[in-house]
Design a protein around this motif. Structure first.
Motif, PDB file in Angstrom:
ATOM      1  N   LEU A 291       0.798  -1.423  -0.110  1.00  0.00           N
ATOM      2  CA  LEU A 291      -0.007  -0.161  -0.357  1.00  0.00           C
ATOM      3  C   LEU A 291       0.852   0.742  -0.055  1.00  0.00           C
ATOM      4  CD1 LEU A 291      -2.602  -0.777   2.079  1.00  0.00           C
ATOM      5  CD2 LEU A 291      -3.323  -0.494   0.083  1.00  0.00           C
ATOM      6  N   PHE A 292       1.939   1.315   0.524  1.00  0.00           N
ATOM      7  CA  PHE A 292       2.765   2.432   1.033  1.00  0.00           C
ATOM      8  C   PHE A 292       3.463   2.472  -0.259  1.00  0.00           C
ATOM      9  CE2 PHE A 292       1.633   4.766   4.937  1.00  0.00           C
ATOM     10  CZ  PHE A 292       1.579   3.109   5.513  1.00  0.00           C
ATOM     11  N   SER A 293       4.109   2.070  -0.893  1.00  0.00           N
ATOM     12  CA  SER A 293       4.791   1.728  -2.383  1.00  0.00           C
ATOM     13  C   SER A 293       3.349   1.755  -3.478  1.00  0.00           C
ATOM     14  CB  SER A 293       5.163   0.689  -2.564  1.00  0.00           C
ATOM     15  OG  SER A 293       4.215  -0.681  -3.231  1.00  0.00           O
ATOM     16  N   LEU A 294       2.574   2.219  -3.438  1.00  0.00           N
ATOM     17  CA  LEU A 294       1.284   3.076  -4.186  1.00  0.00           C
ATOM     18  C   LEU A 294       1.276   3.979  -3.909  1.00  0.00           C
ATOM     19  CD1 LEU A 294      -1.139  -0.123  -4.586  1.00  0.00           C
ATOM     20  CD2 LEU A 294       0.252   0.578  -6.037  1.00  0.00           C
ATOM     21  N   GLY A 295       1.065   4.499  -2.868  1.00  0.00           N
ATOM     22  CA  GLY A 295       0.788   5.824  -2.586  1.00  0.00           C
ATOM     23  C   GLY A 295      -0.455   6.008  -1.603  1.00  0.00           C
ATOM     24  N   ALA A 296      -0.971   4.439  -1.503  1.00  0.00           N
ATOM     25  CA  ALA A 296      -2.256   4.177  -0.730  1.00  0.00           C
ATOM     26  C   ALA A 296      -2.186   5.103   0.618  1.00  0.00           C
ATOM     27  CB  ALA A 296      -2.491   3.184  -0.800  1.00  0.00           C
ATOM     28  N   GLY A 297      -1.175   5.106   1.107  1.00  0.00           N
ATOM     29  CA  GLY A 297      -1.239   5.386   3.013  1.00  0.00           C
ATOM     30  C   GLY A 297      -1.260   6.840   3.080  1.00  0.00           C
ATOM     31  N   THR A 298      -1.925   7.553   2.054  1.00  0.00           N
ATOM     32  CA  THR A 298      -1.464   8.413   2.026  1.00  0.00           C
ATOM     33  C   THR A 298      -2.713   9.618   0.737  1.00  0.00           C
ATOM     34  OG1 THR A 298      -0.496   9.847   0.143  1.00  0.00           O
ATOM     35  CG2 THR A 298       1.044  10.105   2.171  1.00  0.00           C
ATOM     36  N   VAL A 299      -3.713   8.478   0.659  1.00  0.00           N
ATOM     37  CA  VAL A 299      -4.260   8.900   0.087  1.00  0.00           C
ATOM     38  C   VAL A 299      -6.180   9.077   1.159  1.00  0.00           C
ATOM     39  CG1 VAL A 299      -5.925   8.570  -2.204  1.00  0.00           C
ATOM     40  CG2 VAL A 299      -3.737   8.565  -2.212  1.00  0.00           C
ATOM     41  N   SER A 300      -7.151   9.504   0.539  1.00  0.00           N
ATOM     42  CA  SER A 300      -8.353   9.630   1.782  1.00  0.00           C
ATOM     43  C   SER A 300      -8.585   8.162   0.852  1.00  0.00           C
ATOM     44  CB  SER A 300      -8.759  10.703   0.684  1.00  0.00           C
ATOM     45  OG  SER A 300     -10.718  10.397   1.603  1.00  0.00           O
ATOM     46  N   ALA A 301      -9.419   7.646   1.842  1.00  0.00           N
ATOM     47  CA  ALA A 301      -9.933   6.107   1.412  1.00  0.00           C
ATOM     48  C   ALA A 301     -11.336   6.377   0.525  1.00  0.00           C
ATOM     49  CB  ALA A 301     -10.439   5.303   2.610  1.00  0.00           C
ATOM     50  N   ASN A 302     -12.020   7.353   0.467  1.00  0.00           N
ATOM     51  CA  ASN A 302     -13.418   7.526   0.082  1.00  0.00           C
ATOM     52  C   ASN A 302     -13.527   8.118  -1.619  1.00  0.00           C
ATOM     53  OD1 ASN A 302     -13.180   9.914   0.674  1.00  0.00           O
ATOM     54  ND2 ASN A 302     -14.881   9.829   2.254  1.00  0.00           N
ATOM     55  N   GLY A 303     -12.148   8.234  -2.141  1.00  0.00           N
ATOM     56  CA  GLY A 303     -12.369   9.213  -3.212  1.00  0.00           C
ATOM     57  C   GLY A 303     -11.617   8.317  -4.275  1.00  0.00           C
ATOM     58  N   SER A 304     -10.679   8.348  -4.702  1.00  0.00           N
ATOM     59  CA  SER A 304      -9.463   7.326  -5.056  1.00  0.00           C
ATOM     60  C   SER A 304      -8.881   5.971  -5.388  1.00  0.00           C
ATOM     61  CB  SER A 304      -8.280   8.202  -4.815  1.00  0.00           C
ATOM     62  OG  SER A 304      -7.861   7.678  -3.081  1.00  0.00           O
ATOM     63  N   LEU A 305      -9.112   5.475  -6.522  1.00  0.00           N
ATOM     64  CA  LEU A 305      -8.897   4.274  -6.607  1.00  0.00           C
ATOM     65  C   LEU A 305      -7.541   3.499  -5.311  1.00  0.00           C
ATOM     66  CD1 LEU A 305      -9.016   2.016  -8.614  1.00  0.00           C
ATOM     67  CD2 LEU A 305      -7.069   3.159  -9.805  1.00  0.00           C
ATOM     68  N   ASP A 306      -6.557   4.498  -5.538  1.00  0.00           N
ATOM     69  CA  ASP A 306      -6.151   4.098  -4.645  1.00  0.00           C
ATOM     70  C   ASP A 306      -6.759   3.782  -3.276  1.00  0.00           C
ATOM     71  OD1 ASP A 306      -3.734   3.924  -6.087  1.00  0.00           O
ATOM     72  OD2 ASP A 306      -2.631   5.568  -5.735  1.00  0.00           O
ATOM     73  N   GLY A 307      -7.496   4.443  -2.489  1.00  0.00           N
ATOM     74  CA  GLY A 307      -8.198   4.602  -1.388  1.00  0.00           C
ATOM     75  C   GLY A 307      -8.791   3.290  -1.376  1.00  0.00           C
ATOM     76  N   ASN A 308      -9.697   3.663  -2.467  1.00  0.00           N
ATOM     77  CA  ASN A 308     -10.771   2.354  -2.457  1.00  0.00           C
ATOM     78  C   ASN A 308     -10.271   1.339  -2.055  1.00  0.00           C
ATOM     79  OD1 ASN A 308     -13.464   3.565  -2.175  1.00  0.00           O
ATOM     80  ND2 ASN A 308     -12.883   3.866  -3.989  1.00  0.00           N
ATOM     81  N   VAL A 309      -9.632   1.178  -3.259  1.00  0.00           N
ATOM     82  CA  VAL A 309      -7.832  -0.480  -2.848  1.00  0.00           C
ATOM     83  C   VAL A 309      -8.024  -1.043  -1.414  1.00  0.00           C
ATOM     84  CG1 VAL A 309      -6.552  -1.441  -3.967  1.00  0.00           C
ATOM     85  CG2 VAL A 309      -8.541  -0.535  -5.396  1.00  0.00           C
ATOM     86  N   GLY A 310      -7.164   0.139  -1.541  1.00  0.00           N
ATOM     87  CA  GLY A 310      -6.330  -0.201  -0.429  1.00  0.00           C
ATOM     88  C   GLY A 310      -6.714  -0.546   1.162  1.00  0.00           C
ATOM     89  N   ASN A 311      -8.756  -0.092   0.265  1.00  0.00           N
ATOM     90  CA  ASN A 311      -9.334  -0.485   2.077  1.00  0.00           C
ATOM     91  C   ASN A 311      -9.529  -2.424   1.777  1.00  0.00           C
ATOM     92  OD1 ASN A 311      -9.245   1.979   3.537  1.00  0.00           O
ATOM     93  ND2 ASN A 311     -11.598   2.296   2.291  1.00  0.00           N
ATOM     94  N   LEU A 312      -9.890  -3.224   0.650  1.00  0.00           N
ATOM     95  CA  LEU A 312     -10.069  -3.642   0.827  1.00  0.00           C
ATOM     96  C   LEU A 312      -8.907  -5.068   0.348  1.00  0.00           C
ATOM     97  CD1 LEU A 312     -12.417  -3.114  -2.405  1.00  0.00           C
ATOM     98  CD2 LEU A 312     -13.454  -3.717  -0.149  1.00  0.00           C
ATOM     99  N   ILE A 313      -7.596  -5.309   0.801  1.00  0.00           N
ATOM    100  CA  ILE A 313      -6.764  -5.383   0.942  1.00  0.00           C
ATOM    101  C   ILE A 313      -6.308  -6.508   1.844  1.00  0.00           C
ATOM    102  CG2 ILE A 313      -4.086  -5.542   1.223  1.00  0.00           C
ATOM    103  CD1 ILE A 313      -4.465  -4.743  -1.795  1.00  0.00           C
ATOM    104  N   GLY A 314      -6.095  -7.976   1.554  1.00  0.00           N
ATOM    105  CA  GLY A 314      -7.016  -8.995   2.979  1.00  0.00           C
ATOM    106  C   GLY A 314      -8.234  -9.526   2.916  1.00  0.00           C
ATOM    107  N   THR A 315      -9.047  -8.902   2.390  1.00  0.00           N
ATOM    108  CA  THR A 315     -10.388  -9.314   2.264  1.00  0.00           C
ATOM    109  C   THR A 315     -10.259 -10.776   1.083  1.00  0.00           C
ATOM    110  OG1 THR A 315     -11.320  -7.399   1.420  1.00  0.00           O
ATOM    111  CG2 THR A 315     -12.445  -9.051   1.093  1.00  0.00           C
TER     112      THR A 315
END
Length: 160
Positions: A14-38
Motif C-alpha cells: 500500500l505504501f509503495s502505491l502511495g495509498a497510505g496518504t490518500v483518502s479512502a473514500n474517493g480515489s482508486l488507491d484509497g478504495n483498493v487499499g480498504n479492500l486489501i486482505g479481504t
C-alpha cells in the motif's frame, strides 16, 4: 503468523502505491487499499464475505458509480482495448489462468502493478511482470470515460 505476514506485506504494498496518504473514500488507491486482505470467495461481491476477481472489480467501480458486467470474460468485451505499454490506473487487465480463455481480471494501479482477488491470497497487489501473470496475460481494456478517470485517480484530500 501467516496473517501477520500478509498484513505486513499488504501494508508495504500500500505504501509503495502511495495509498497510505490518500483518502479512502474517493480515489482508486484509497478504495483498493480498504479492500486489501479481504479473502477470496468464488462468486463473492462484498468485503464482508469475500470477493472473486470480477466481484472485486465490480465493487471498486461501483464506488465511482460505474456499472460493469459481472464476469471477467464479459468485462473483457467492454470499453476499448489498451496496449500494455499504455496502461493507466483504472484500466482492467485480463488473464487466462485455466487454459480456457479469460478467467481472471484485475485493476491496473500503476507502476506495473494490478489489484485483484486471487484465490490463494484474496485481495492483493501483484506485478504484471511476475512470471505467473506475465505468461497468462491476455489483454487490457479501458472501460471508463476521461471524466470518470479523473475522478477515480483524484486525491480528495488535496482537491479542496
Amino acid at each position: 503468523m501467516k496473517k501477520l505476514s500478509l498484513f505486513l506485506s499488504s501494508t508495504v504494498l500500500l505504501f509503495s502505491l502511495g495509498a497510505g496518504t490518500v483518502s479512502a473514500n474517493g480515489s482508486l488507491d484509497g478504495n483498493v487499499g480498504n479492500l486489501i486482505g479481504t479473502p477470496y470467495k468464488w462468486g463473492g461481491t462484498s468485503k464482508d464475505t469475500g470477493f472473486d476477481c470480477s466481484g472485486f472489480i465490480l465493487t471498486v467501480f461501483n464506488q465511482f458509480g460505474i456499472d460493469l458486467p459481472r464476469t471477467s470474460k464479459s468485462q473483457a468485451s467492454i470499453g476499448e482495448k489498451v496496449a500494455k505499454a499504455d496502461l493507466r490506473p483504472g484500466d482492467l487487465v485480463f488473464f487466462n489462468i485455466d487454459g480456457k480463455g479469460i478467467s481472471h481480471a484485475g485493476i491496473y494501479v500503476g507502476d506495473g502493478k494490478f489489484a485483484h482477488s486471487a484465490s490463494n491470497k484474496g485481495v492483493s497487489i501483484s506485478k504484471l511482470s511476475d512470471s505467473y501473470y506475465a505468461k497468462r496475460y491476455v489483454t487490457a481494456r479501458r472501460a471508463i470515460t476521461e471524466d470518470a478517470y479523473v475522478h477515480m485517480i483524484s486525491n480528495p484530500s488535496t482537491a479542496e
